[in-house]
Design a protein around this motif. Structure first.
Motif, PDB file in Angstrom:
ATOM      1  N   ALA A  22       0.826  -1.212   0.000  1.00  0.00           N
ATOM      2  CA  ALA A  22       0.000   0.000   0.000  1.00  0.00           C
ATOM      3  C   ALA A  22       0.858   1.259   0.000  1.00  0.00           C
ATOM      4  O   ALA A  22       0.442   2.303  -0.518  1.00  0.00           O
ATOM      5  CB  ALA A  22      -0.935  -0.007   1.203  1.00  0.00           C
ATOM      6  N   LEU A  23       2.050   1.181   0.563  1.00  0.00           N
ATOM      7  CA  LEU A  23       2.946   2.331   0.567  1.00  0.00           C
ATOM      8  C   LEU A  23       3.335   2.752  -0.845  1.00  0.00           C
ATOM      9  O   LEU A  23       3.667   3.910  -1.081  1.00  0.00           O
ATOM     10  CB  LEU A  23       4.208   2.014   1.379  1.00  0.00           C
ATOM     11  N   ARG A  24       3.270   1.792  -1.793  1.00  0.00           N
ATOM     12  CA  ARG A  24       3.618   2.115  -3.183  1.00  0.00           C
ATOM     13  C   ARG A  24       2.622   3.094  -3.793  1.00  0.00           C
ATOM     14  O   ARG A  24       2.995   3.970  -4.556  1.00  0.00           O
ATOM     15  CB  ARG A  24       3.616   0.842  -4.033  1.00  0.00           C
ATOM     16  N   GLY A  25       1.341   2.880  -3.520  1.00  0.00           N
ATOM     17  CA  GLY A  25       0.302   3.763  -4.039  1.00  0.00           C
ATOM     18  C   GLY A  25      -0.126   3.510  -5.462  1.00  0.00           C
ATOM     19  O   GLY A  25      -0.985   4.222  -5.989  1.00  0.00           O
ATOM     20  N   ASP A  26       0.450   2.501  -6.111  1.00  0.00           N
ATOM     21  CA  ASP A  26       0.155   2.296  -7.533  1.00  0.00           C
ATOM     22  C   ASP A  26      -0.398   0.906  -7.841  1.00  0.00           C
ATOM     23  O   ASP A  26      -0.408   0.481  -8.993  1.00  0.00           O
ATOM     24  CB  ASP A  26       1.412   2.534  -8.370  1.00  0.00           C
ATOM     25  N   LEU A  46      -6.547  -0.468   6.798  1.00  0.00           N
ATOM     26  CA  LEU A  46      -5.414  -0.039   5.988  1.00  0.00           C
ATOM     27  C   LEU A  46      -5.845   1.019   4.967  1.00  0.00           C
ATOM     28  O   LEU A  46      -5.117   2.001   4.742  1.00  0.00           O
ATOM     29  CB  LEU A  46      -4.808  -1.255   5.280  1.00  0.00           C
ATOM     30  N   GLN A  47      -7.025   0.839   4.374  1.00  0.00           N
ATOM     31  CA  GLN A  47      -7.511   1.829   3.412  1.00  0.00           C
ATOM     32  C   GLN A  47      -7.662   3.204   4.060  1.00  0.00           C
ATOM     33  O   GLN A  47      -7.352   4.233   3.446  1.00  0.00           O
ATOM     34  CB  GLN A  47      -8.861   1.377   2.852  1.00  0.00           C
ATOM     35  N   GLU A  48      -8.114   3.210   5.302  1.00  0.00           N
ATOM     36  CA  GLU A  48      -8.310   4.479   6.001  1.00  0.00           C
ATOM     37  C   GLU A  48      -7.003   5.149   6.388  1.00  0.00           C
ATOM     38  O   GLU A  48      -6.986   6.336   6.753  1.00  0.00           O
ATOM     39  CB  GLU A  48      -9.186   4.250   7.232  1.00  0.00           C
ATOM     40  N   ALA A  49      -5.903   4.418   6.275  1.00  0.00           N
ATOM     41  CA  ALA A  49      -4.586   5.013   6.527  1.00  0.00           C
ATOM     42  C   ALA A  49      -4.017   5.705   5.296  1.00  0.00           C
ATOM     43  O   ALA A  49      -3.074   6.498   5.403  1.00  0.00           O
ATOM     44  CB  ALA A  49      -3.606   3.939   7.003  1.00  0.00           C
ATOM     45  N   MET A  50      -4.583   5.427   4.132  1.00  0.00           N
ATOM     46  CA  MET A  50      -4.019   5.946   2.892  1.00  0.00           C
ATOM     47  C   MET A  50      -4.003   7.476   2.815  1.00  0.00           C
ATOM     48  O   MET A  50      -3.022   8.063   2.343  1.00  0.00           O
ATOM     49  CB  MET A  50      -4.739   5.354   1.686  1.00  0.00           C
ATOM     50  N   ILE A  52      -3.535   9.459   5.176  1.00  0.00           N
ATOM     51  CA  ILE A  52      -2.490   9.907   6.102  1.00  0.00           C
ATOM     52  C   ILE A  52      -1.111   9.791   5.466  1.00  0.00           C
ATOM     53  O   ILE A  52      -0.264  10.687   5.598  1.00  0.00           O
ATOM     54  CB  ILE A  52      -2.561   9.101   7.412  1.00  0.00           C
ATOM     55  N   ILE A  53      -0.884   8.686   4.744  1.00  0.00           N
ATOM     56  CA  ILE A  53       0.442   8.478   4.152  1.00  0.00           C
ATOM     57  C   ILE A  53       0.495   8.970   2.710  1.00  0.00           C
ATOM     58  O   ILE A  53       1.557   8.913   2.075  1.00  0.00           O
ATOM     59  CB  ILE A  53       0.862   6.996   4.215  1.00  0.00           C
ATOM     60  N   GLY A  54      -0.633   9.446   2.166  1.00  0.00           N
ATOM     61  CA  GLY A  54      -0.644   9.988   0.817  1.00  0.00           C
ATOM     62  C   GLY A  54      -0.553   8.947  -0.268  1.00  0.00           C
ATOM     63  O   GLY A  54       0.107   9.165  -1.286  1.00  0.00           O
ATOM     64  N   SER A  55      -1.226   7.811  -0.066  1.00  0.00           N
ATOM     65  CA  SER A  55      -1.203   6.742  -1.052  1.00  0.00           C
ATOM     66  C   SER A  55      -2.590   6.553  -1.653  1.00  0.00           C
ATOM     67  O   SER A  55      -3.601   6.631  -0.957  1.00  0.00           O
ATOM     68  CB  SER A  55      -0.764   5.425  -0.399  1.00  0.00           C
ATOM     69  N   ASP A  56      -2.620   6.284  -2.968  1.00  0.00           N
ATOM     70  CA  ASP A  56      -3.876   6.025  -3.656  1.00  0.00           C
ATOM     71  C   ASP A  56      -4.148   4.535  -3.840  1.00  0.00           C
ATOM     72  O   ASP A  56      -4.949   4.146  -4.692  1.00  0.00           O
ATOM     73  CB  ASP A  56      -3.870   6.709  -5.029  1.00  0.00           C
ATOM     74  N   ALA A  57      -3.492   3.699  -3.061  1.00  0.00           N
ATOM     75  CA  ALA A  57      -3.730   2.261  -3.147  1.00  0.00           C
ATOM     76  C   ALA A  57      -5.181   1.948  -2.831  1.00  0.00           C
ATOM     77  O   ALA A  57      -5.818   2.620  -2.019  1.00  0.00           O
ATOM     78  CB  ALA A  57      -2.817   1.524  -2.173  1.00  0.00           C
TER      79      ALA A  57
END
Length: 320
Positions: A22-26, A46-50, A52-57
């Motif tokens: 998920a950190l990849r975002g792609d 995990l989706q709700e953390a995206m 916060i970390i700026g990921s579009d996963a």
């Protein structure tokens, strides 16, 4: 186009792998498990953390196989975890049945996928997945040597008080207690390791590496390692998704020519080029006579497991 990765098994390793990816975002991630609500809850968290970390996963949790359809990569982590006092061999039959069942489900829905195995005993499970999937061997391989090598590099760096990034090493062979750390080619910043660490300490580090998984199991008492194994899986997935041509020690099929090591028709931990098509080639590295002998002993241990799978009634691999 976004790529799709399915993780079969939403336990500690599978969920942590989803986190790394998920950190990849792609990529789109499907987290599958038979436990009702568990993969859905972990995926939602995990989706709700995206944001916060700026990921579009995009992460989806499911108890059904349909959501896994058209995956580019499928990672199978499902299986009985090793408990204190249990060898990897003890897991053989039950995990072979689990891996076989999961492989059939995912490959039916994702016939063009690449399969990466984690379930122990790893090398034997790759044989099961290859047989059930009917895929080319390049599209079925396992994570083992990256983890074993990472443990070896960690212990060497700690002993030498050096940066782990300067430790160059390989651990080959079966993912078990007879794995083969290659001391002959190991160096720290280009300096042969034997010049930096006394022989008795090197022997202790080799032994600790071989027992690395068991050490963590004995400490945790209720589970096994998951941070490092999932990080290793993420590295393999990255090599495929970005066609990186990374040379990584993985459980790969040697084929008829033995991969340059004189070991035919067997999954075994060897350095291989990993790219978009999976295992692109096995890389032959120079071994000392003792290392070559140890690698062949390790291969025989794996072969014994494969033969045991053929001997069950009904057999879990086709008999000769």
């Amino acid at each position: 186009m976004r790529r799709k990765v399915t993780i079969v098994g939403a336990g500690q390793t599978g969920a942590t792998l989803a986190h790394w990816l998920a950190l990849r975002g792609d990529v789109d991630i499907v987290l599958y498990d038979i436990v009702e609500g568990m993969p859905q809850g972990k995926a939602l968290d995990l989706q709700e953390a995206m944001p916060i970390i700026g990921s579009d996963a995009r992460i989806v949790g499911t108890n059904g196989w349909e959501e896994t359809a058209n995956s580019d990569i499928v990672v199978i982590t499902s299986g009985l975890p090793r408990k204190p006092g249990m060898s990897r061999d003890d897991l053989l039959k039950v995990n072979a049945e689990i891996v076989g069942s999961c492989t059939k489900e995912v490959t039916t829905r994702s016939p063009n996928s690449i399969l990466i195995l984690l379930t122990n005993p790893l090398d034997a499970m790759c044989h099961v997945a290859l047989h059930v999937s009917g895929f080319e061997p390049r599209r079925v391989f396992g994570q083992a040597g990256i983890l074993d090598t990472a443990r070896f590099r960690t212990f060497l760096a700690l002993e030498a008080n050096a940066s782990v990034t300067d430790v160059n090493a390989y651990v080959l062979g079966g993912h078990g207690d007879d794995m083969v750390p290659l001391l002959g080619s190991t160096n720290i910043g280009g300096v042969p390791v034997e010049k930096l660490i006394p022989a008795e300490r090197l022997a202790a580090i080799v032994e600790r590496t071989r027992k690395g998984g068991g050490e963590i199991v004995s400490l945790l008492k209720t589970g096994s390692a998951y941070y490092a194994p999932s990080a290793a899986l993420a590295q393999m997935i990255d090599a495929v998704l970005n066609d990186r041509k990374r040379i990584l020690p993985c459980s790969v099929y040697t084929g008829k020519n033995g991969g340059g090591y004189g070991i035919d028709d067997l999954y075994l931990g060897l350095p291989a080029v990993i790219g978009a098509s999976g295992v692109e080639k096995i890389v032959s590295v120079e071994l000392t006579p003792a290392e070559r002998e140890a690698l062949h002993r390790s291969a025989e241990s794996v072969r014994n497991l494969v033969e045991a799978l053929k001997g069950f009634d009904p057999p879990l691999l086709p008999r000769n």
